[in-house]
Design a protein around this motif. Sequence first.
Motif, PDB file in Angstrom:
ATOM      1  N   ARG A 251      21.425  63.861  25.510  1.00 21.00           N
ATOM      2  CA  ARG A 251      20.745  64.866  26.328  1.00 21.00           C
ATOM      3  C   ARG A 251      20.249  64.256  27.635  1.00 21.00           C
ATOM      4  NH1 ARG A 251      21.254  70.101  27.129  1.00 21.00           N
ATOM      5  NH2 ARG A 251      19.372  70.987  28.056  1.00 21.00           N
ATOM      6  N   LYS A 252      19.756  63.021  27.580  1.00 23.42           N
ATOM      7  CA  LYS A 252      19.319  62.355  28.802  1.00 23.42           C
ATOM      8  C   LYS A 252      20.485  62.160  29.760  1.00 23.42           C
ATOM      9  CE  LYS A 252      15.524  59.709  26.713  1.00 23.42           C
ATOM     10  NZ  LYS A 252      15.050  58.345  26.365  1.00 23.42           N
TER      11      LYS A 252
ATOM     12  N   SER B 141      21.428  65.753  31.135  1.00 28.90           N
ATOM     13  CA  SER B 141      20.396  66.457  31.915  1.00 28.90           C
ATOM     14  C   SER B 141      19.776  65.618  33.020  1.00 28.90           C
ATOM     15  CB  SER B 141      19.284  66.958  30.979  1.00 28.90           C
ATOM     16  OG  SER B 141      19.792  67.844  30.011  1.00 28.90           O
TER      17      SER B 141
ATOM     18  N   ALA C  86      14.307  64.652  24.118  1.00 21.57           N
ATOM     19  CA  ALA C  86      15.721  64.467  24.451  1.00 21.57           C
ATOM     20  C   ALA C  86      16.234  63.142  23.904  1.00 21.57           C
ATOM     21  CB  ALA C  86      15.924  64.521  25.963  1.00 21.57           C
TER      22      ALA C  86
END
Length: 293
Positions: free
Chosen positions: A195-196, A199, A191
């Motif tokens: 994305r971190k 998510s 990620a």
Amino acid sequence: MIRRDLAAYAFLIPWAAGLILLVVAPLGWSLYLSFTDYDLLSSPRWIGPANYLELFTEDDRFVHSILITGGYVLVAVPLQLGAALAAALLLAKERRGKGLYRSLFYLPSLLAASVAVSITWRAMFDYGGPVNGVLGWFGVSERAWINDPSTVIWTIVALEVWRFGAPMVIFLAGLQQIPGELYEAAALDGAGRLRKFVSVTVPMLSPIVFFNLLLGIIGAFQTFAPAQLVGDGNGGPADSTLFYALNLYQQGFDHHRMGYASAMAWLMLIALAVVAAFLFRGSRRWVHYGDNT
């Protein structure tokens, strides 16, 4: 056991007295006044639901103030929370002088509710103000932002967004509680930063987002000082700053219709309760707590 219970009740007496005298009694009195014709000078005269009927059937300014306030809430609150979260993400990292930066970012929340800041804000956007001076460097012609019905509301929105310090501090506290192992696990899965954030950060911060959103909406619905001082004090120009709280104030203290103003206050209370209930019900779908992540 009985003596301990009596001691506990004795310590609760000041709190209970304050609750009854400062909350329950004024609420009950305002509810009674909402069914009366009361001009602050003579005794209240019972008129039943006439105030409520007039609000919904005869008062066009009442409906207009609802639309102005609703639009303001829909725009100002998300922008403020976005600015607060962005600042919190920047200040969450370890860096030199972070305490000073956090204090400077929080300072507007302490100052922006004051009368002096609202007056200064009005001067900044008026003719000859610094905002026109800066925009003049880019070829933008000078204008009185606060005297134009199409722009004055945006100056108040800007003032509300500038007050992002309080939600920023709450976001900072939430960011510090996110376990670093979650980011490490996300990195092992390939990620990236975005994305971190999507998510890991957003789901873990969702209770904080919900808390700030709820407080922001309640506070924005009650906006008064900026509308009174940045605008012309009467909801102008052309009723473009006729916020609900300002309209309520005018009815109660300018027009001496305190019974009518009390009816407006109770409608605001009911509306805020409905909005809060709607948010709590909808939060089940997107707010993730520790026991359901």
